[in-house]
Scaffold this motif. Sequence first.
Motif, PDB file in Angstrom:
ATOM      1  N   CYS A   1       0.267   6.102 -11.439  1.00 40.70           N
ATOM      2  CA  CYS A   1       1.589   6.327 -10.097  1.00 40.70           C
ATOM      3  C   CYS A   1       1.579   7.175  -9.890  1.00 40.70           C
ATOM      4  CB  CYS A   1       2.304   4.752 -10.161  1.00 40.70           C
ATOM      5  SG  CYS A   1       3.511   5.525  -8.835  1.00 40.70           S
ATOM      6  N   ALA A   2       2.089   8.980  -9.163  1.00 36.40           N
ATOM      7  CA  ALA A   2       2.403  10.084  -9.246  1.00 36.40           C
ATOM      8  C   ALA A   2       3.214   9.890  -8.257  1.00 36.40           C
ATOM      9  CB  ALA A   2       0.917  11.200  -9.081  1.00 36.40           C
ATOM     10  N   CYS A   3       3.359   8.855  -7.547  1.00 44.40           N
ATOM     11  CA  CYS A   3       4.218   9.116  -6.445  1.00 44.40           C
ATOM     12  C   CYS A   3       5.449   8.110  -5.991  1.00 44.40           C
ATOM     13  CB  CYS A   3       3.832   8.214  -4.923  1.00 44.40           C
ATOM     14  SG  CYS A   3       3.480   7.056  -4.706  1.00 44.40           S
TER      15      CYS A   3
ATOM     16  N   SER B   1       4.804   3.064  -6.417  1.00 38.82           N
ATOM     17  CA  SER B   1       3.639   1.724  -6.849  1.00 38.82           C
ATOM     18  C   SER B   1       4.791   0.977  -7.025  1.00 38.82           C
ATOM     19  CB  SER B   1       2.702   2.218  -7.921  1.00 38.82           C
ATOM     20  OG  SER B   1       2.449   1.058  -8.478  1.00 38.82           O
TER      21      SER B   1
ATOM     22  N   CYS C   1      -1.112   2.757 -10.363  1.00 34.76           N
ATOM     23  CA  CYS C   1      -1.350   3.256  -9.269  1.00 34.76           C
ATOM     24  C   CYS C   1      -1.436   1.847  -8.501  1.00 34.76           C
ATOM     25  CB  CYS C   1      -2.347   3.906  -9.142  1.00 34.76           C
ATOM     26  SG  CYS C   1      -2.826   4.323  -6.723  1.00 34.76           S
ATOM     27  N   ASP C   2      -0.886   0.837  -7.202  1.00 31.15           N
ATOM     28  CA  ASP C   2      -1.141   0.091  -6.590  1.00 31.15           C
ATOM     29  C   ASP C   2      -1.496   0.115  -5.208  1.00 31.15           C
ATOM     30  OD1 ASP C   2       1.339   0.499  -4.917  1.00 31.15           O
ATOM     31  OD2 ASP C   2       1.410  -1.457  -4.879  1.00 31.15           O
ATOM     32  N   GLY C   3      -2.062   1.685  -4.668  1.00 29.03           N
ATOM     33  CA  GLY C   3      -2.397   2.313  -3.908  1.00 29.03           C
ATOM     34  C   GLY C   3      -1.163   2.165  -2.210  1.00 29.03           C
ATOM     35  N   SER C   4       0.227   2.166  -2.686  1.00 25.12           N
ATOM     36  CA  SER C   4       1.536   2.780  -1.912  1.00 25.12           C
ATOM     37  C   SER C   4       1.110   4.267  -1.535  1.00 25.12           C
ATOM     38  CB  SER C   4       2.517   2.284  -2.791  1.00 25.12           C
ATOM     39  OG  SER C   4       2.681   0.918  -3.149  1.00 25.12           O
ATOM     40  N   HIS C   5       0.114   4.954  -2.591  1.00 31.16           N
ATOM     41  CA  HIS C   5       0.612   6.453  -1.984  1.00 31.16           C
ATOM     42  C   HIS C   5       0.404   6.907  -0.392  1.00 31.16           C
ATOM     43  CE1 HIS C   5      -3.518   5.944  -4.397  1.00 31.16           C
ATOM     44  NE2 HIS C   5      -4.008   6.971  -3.392  1.00 31.16           N
TER      45      HIS C   5
END
Length: 78
Positions: free
Chosen positions: A24-26, A29, A35-39
């Motif tokens: 996760c870069a943002c 998550s 990453c869980d798609g929250s970006h």
Amino acid sequence: METPKVTQKMPYVIDLNPGKYYWCACGLSKNQPFCDGSHKSTSFTPIMVEITENKKVALCGCKMSKNKPFCDGTHKNL
Ligand code: FES
Ligand code: FES
């Protein structure tokens, strides 16, 4: 440029099995450090890391590393 959310000012030190992982870069998550798609509401996209053998890695938790997805010590200056 958007700034990522600092999830924690230390790395996630974890054992990973061989495979592909999406860091996760943002910082949004709920499944850190992955990453869980929250970006989707941001301009960030996850960074893929491929692990070829069982190993312990230190994935950046502050999201500010210059060697993403790995911790490079930048968190010490935050
Ligand atoms: Fe942060 Fe996907 S949830 S990059
Ligand atoms: Fe981000 Fe160490 S946790 S550089």
